[in-house]
Motif scaffolding. Sequence first.
Motif, mmCIF file in Angstrom:
data_model
loop_
_atom_site.group_PDB
_atom_site.id
_atom_site.type_symbol
_atom_site.label_atom_id
_atom_site.label_comp_id
_atom_site.label_asym_id
_atom_site.label_seq_id
_atom_site.Cartn_x
_atom_site.Cartn_y
_atom_site.Cartn_z
ATOM 1 N N TYR A 185 -9.782 16.775 11.841
ATOM 2 C CA TYR A 185 -9.030 16.276 10.693
ATOM 3 C C TYR A 185 -8.009 15.225 11.127
ATOM 4 C CZ TYR A 185 -11.018 20.397 8.448
ATOM 5 O OH TYR A 185 -11.878 21.334 7.954
ATOM 6 N N GLY A 186 -7.456 14.535 10.144
ATOM 7 C CA GLY A 186 -6.454 13.520 10.450
ATOM 8 C C GLY A 186 -5.677 13.137 9.209
ATOM 9 N N LEU A 187 -4.965 14.113 8.639
ATOM 10 C CA LEU A 187 -4.218 13.833 7.414
ATOM 11 C C LEU A 187 -2.757 13.519 7.744
ATOM 12 C CD1 LEU A 187 -4.532 13.569 4.392
ATOM 13 C CD2 LEU A 187 -4.104 16.016 4.165
ATOM 14 N N GLY A 188 -1.974 14.529 8.113
ATOM 15 C CA GLY A 188 -0.571 14.307 8.422
ATOM 16 C C GLY A 188 -0.214 14.783 9.813
ATOM 17 N N SER B 150 -3.813 10.022 12.478
ATOM 18 C CA SER B 150 -3.503 10.667 11.193
ATOM 19 C C SER B 150 -3.232 9.591 10.151
ATOM 20 C CB SER B 150 -2.282 11.598 11.310
ATOM 21 O OG SER B 150 -1.096 10.846 11.529
ATOM 22 N N GLY B 151 -3.268 10.000 8.893
ATOM 23 C CA GLY B 151 -2.960 9.067 7.815
ATOM 24 C C GLY B 151 -1.484 8.861 7.622
ATOM 25 N N ALA B 152 -0.661 9.803 8.067
ATOM 26 C CA ALA B 152 0.792 9.698 7.949
ATOM 27 C C ALA B 152 1.423 10.402 9.134
ATOM 28 C CB ALA B 152 1.282 10.333 6.642
ATOM 29 N N ALA B 153 2.546 9.878 9.588
ATOM 30 C CA ALA B 153 3.309 10.493 10.675
ATOM 31 C C ALA B 153 4.762 10.594 10.239
ATOM 32 C CB ALA B 153 3.187 9.668 11.956
ATOM 33 N N PHE B 154 5.318 11.787 10.307
ATOM 34 C CA PHE B 154 6.697 12.040 9.927
ATOM 35 C C PHE B 154 7.477 12.457 11.170
ATOM 36 C CE2 PHE B 154 4.807 11.713 5.926
ATOM 37 C CZ PHE B 154 5.738 11.826 4.894
ATOM 38 N N PRO C 188 -17.059 2.593 -5.556
ATOM 39 C CA PRO C 188 -15.913 2.923 -4.701
ATOM 40 C C PRO C 188 -15.483 4.365 -4.881
ATOM 41 C CG PRO C 188 -15.228 1.555 -6.551
ATOM 42 C CD PRO C 188 -16.717 1.622 -6.602
ATOM 43 N N SER C 189 -14.959 4.935 -3.798
ATOM 44 C CA SER C 189 -14.474 6.310 -3.858
ATOM 45 C C SER C 189 -13.224 6.445 -3.022
ATOM 46 C CB SER C 189 -15.538 7.293 -3.359
ATOM 47 O OG SER C 189 -15.841 7.064 -1.993
ATOM 48 N N VAL C 190 -12.370 7.367 -3.430
ATOM 49 C CA VAL C 190 -11.228 7.812 -2.636
ATOM 50 C C VAL C 190 -11.408 9.303 -2.425
ATOM 51 C CG1 VAL C 190 -8.737 8.183 -2.594
ATOM 52 C CG2 VAL C 190 -9.655 6.012 -3.422
ATOM 53 N N LEU C 191 -11.423 9.722 -1.166
ATOM 54 C CA LEU C 191 -11.644 11.125 -0.826
ATOM 55 C C LEU C 191 -10.451 11.651 -0.048
ATOM 56 C CD1 LEU C 191 -15.352 10.960 0.416
ATOM 57 C CD2 LEU C 191 -14.530 11.402 -1.909
ATOM 58 N N GLU C 192 -9.778 12.651 -0.604
ATOM 59 C CA GLU C 192 -8.670 13.321 0.108
ATOM 60 C C GLU C 192 -9.144 14.739 0.357
ATOM 61 O OE1 GLU C 192 -6.076 15.660 1.107
ATOM 62 O OE2 GLU C 192 -5.208 15.490 -0.896
ATOM 63 N N LEU C 193 -9.457 15.027 1.626
ATOM 64 C CA LEU C 193 -10.155 16.264 1.961
ATOM 65 C C LEU C 193 -9.250 17.212 2.740
ATOM 66 C CD1 LEU C 193 -13.549 14.556 2.853
ATOM 67 C CD2 LEU C 193 -12.740 15.356 0.622
ATOM 68 N N ASP D 269 4.717 10.938 -1.407
ATOM 69 C CA ASP D 269 5.809 10.287 -2.118
ATOM 70 C C ASP D 269 5.231 9.057 -2.809
ATOM 71 O OD1 ASP D 269 8.026 8.204 -2.393
ATOM 72 O OD2 ASP D 269 9.211 9.897 -1.687
ATOM 73 N N PRO D 270 5.534 8.828 -4.087
ATOM 74 C CA PRO D 270 4.911 7.706 -4.797
ATOM 75 C C PRO D 270 5.201 6.342 -4.182
ATOM 76 C CG PRO D 270 6.704 8.638 -6.085
ATOM 77 C CD PRO D 270 6.433 9.593 -4.963
ATOM 78 N N ARG D 271 6.219 6.242 -3.340
ATOM 79 C CA ARG D 271 6.590 4.940 -2.778
ATOM 80 C C ARG D 271 5.780 4.557 -1.548
ATOM 81 N NH1 ARG D 271 12.788 6.735 -2.490
ATOM 82 N NH2 ARG D 271 11.640 8.563 -1.713
ATOM 83 N N VAL D 272 5.034 5.510 -0.968
ATOM 84 C CA VAL D 272 4.262 5.214 0.242
ATOM 85 C C VAL D 272 2.830 5.707 0.062
ATOM 86 C CG1 VAL D 272 6.224 5.194 1.819
ATOM 87 C CG2 VAL D 272 5.081 7.360 1.319
ATOM 88 N N PRO D 273 1.858 5.024 0.698
ATOM 89 C CA PRO D 273 0.461 5.431 0.545
ATOM 90 C C PRO D 273 0.215 6.821 1.139
ATOM 91 C CG PRO D 273 0.605 3.197 1.407
ATOM 92 C CD PRO D 273 1.989 3.780 1.465
ATOM 93 N N PHE D 274 -0.758 7.510 0.563
ATOM 94 C CA PHE D 274 -1.104 8.865 1.007
ATOM 95 C C PHE D 274 -2.611 8.961 1.158
ATOM 96 C CE2 PHE D 274 -2.431 13.232 0.116
ATOM 97 C CZ PHE D 274 -1.668 13.926 1.034
ATOM 98 N N GLY D 275 -3.068 9.482 2.294
ATOM 99 C CA GLY D 275 -4.490 9.684 2.508
ATOM 100 C C GLY D 275 -4.771 10.022 3.950
ATOM 101 N N GLY D 276 -6.055 10.234 4.263
ATOM 102 C CA GLY D 276 -6.405 10.754 5.569
ATOM 103 C C GLY D 276 -7.328 9.870 6.378
ATOM 104 N N THR D 277 -7.589 10.340 7.594
ATOM 105 C CA THR D 277 -8.533 9.725 8.511
ATOM 106 C C THR D 277 -9.508 10.805 8.971
ATOM 107 O OG1 THR D 277 -7.090 10.216 10.398
ATOM 108 C CG2 THR D 277 -6.806 8.076 9.333
#
Length: 463
Positions: free
Chosen positions: A391-394, A414-418, A230-235, A426-434
């Motif tokens: 890209y598709g991070l935030g 995107s991985g997150a929308a604000f 398994p891998s987690v990639l934040e690019l 933020d440690p309370r919500v998942p963080f990552g990309g698409t």
Amino acid sequence: MIVTVDPTNGSVLQSYPAMTADDIEAVVDAGALAARAWGLVPVAERLPAVRRLAAVLRDRADDLAGLVTSEMGKPLVEARGEVAKSALTAEFYADHGAAMLADRAVHLGDAGGVSAWVSHEPMGLVLAVMPWNFPVWQVMRAAIPTIAAGNGLLLKHSPNVTGSALAMIEVFEQAGLPASLVSALVVAEPEVPDVVGGLIADDRIAAVTLTGSNGAGEMVGAAAGRATKPSVLELGGSDAFVVLADADVEAAARAGVRARFTNAGQSCVCAKRFIVDEAVADEFIERFVDGVRALSVGDPTHPTTDVGPLARADLRDALQRQVDSSVALGATLAVGGRSLPGPGWFYEPTVLLGTGPGMPVFDEETFGPVAAVAVARDEGHAVALADHTAYGLGLSVWSASTERAVGVARRVTSGAAFVNATVASDPRVPFGGTKRSGHGRELADAGLLAFTNERTYWVAAPS
């Protein structure tokens, strides 16, 4: 030798001997043994060590922040902020880790005396390949949930922040975590691809997480695939900051300056492409450019400095090529656009107008203090421009209507929308990309469970 350099003046800070193959073997072997033993420690006994980690981080905030600033040029106030955020993250997992890791009963109905549950069990030693732009936070947001879940962590940090990497190993030891549970490799730059590839193939490495460039992500992801790990990639990221016609333009412009120029723009989640409805474009651009002109560039240890140097000379050179190429293709400079004279790797805070698809500052990730502004004809055009990226991070959307803003966000990948806020982790919500921003998630329960074996237990009563 690995040499760290002060980006404010180019002077040498420290030299470190690179590890030999035998050195690396010894570190990996000790880490695997420590991880195996740690995985047998009950959760209730692991989490107090995570809480102690928060206390040590706060106690050492000044010296850790000082190291970060000296090695990669982040303004000191921002460096202290990433240490504080790391401490809060440790406390978050100390408070909530037990509930997240608890066995989950599965109700089978009338199953003839059969009971079932799902547990999350540690995998072992996780390889973490980390970048230089947040030398403490990037490591801690991977390491804290990893060790809380019962794993060990083997850190391969960026060479230009070697001092920060070694200092963080001391932090884990001072918190009372077992020796070698979190350890660091000091690897000569030319040897990194072979060493990392070899480690991923090594049976003692259970999984890998990487935050870094797309090139590094492709290499690590391919190696993990070959090893069936398994891998987690934040690019990379080229986040859009979308200002709709009904937005509070003053608030959006003020937030936009912070969103782009924090950490001298050297962040995957910095807003990079500002897409503004033509109805408010003139006002936004005027306010935004005025805000950029007001930024103070200089000594990152000075309390009034907003923007420090870029971390390396090659990063500044690459940024200049992106700016020059975009101008040649029709973009116009509203402010900035050049390196600052004198020692160090400083670059003027820059705003480019008239940008769009086909220009490097719009199509590529710009890792420095450069903002690309594009004007949208209407909401549909804004959506098309925002989503016109590999890209598709935030994503940040500004509007007086929450419903409208969320509707726009749902049409952009995107991985997150604000909404009416700048993108942040933020440690309370998942963080990552698409897309090319990676896969997998860090932080929250997703980050804690990322490197656990989700194991099913099915127990029939004895006959």
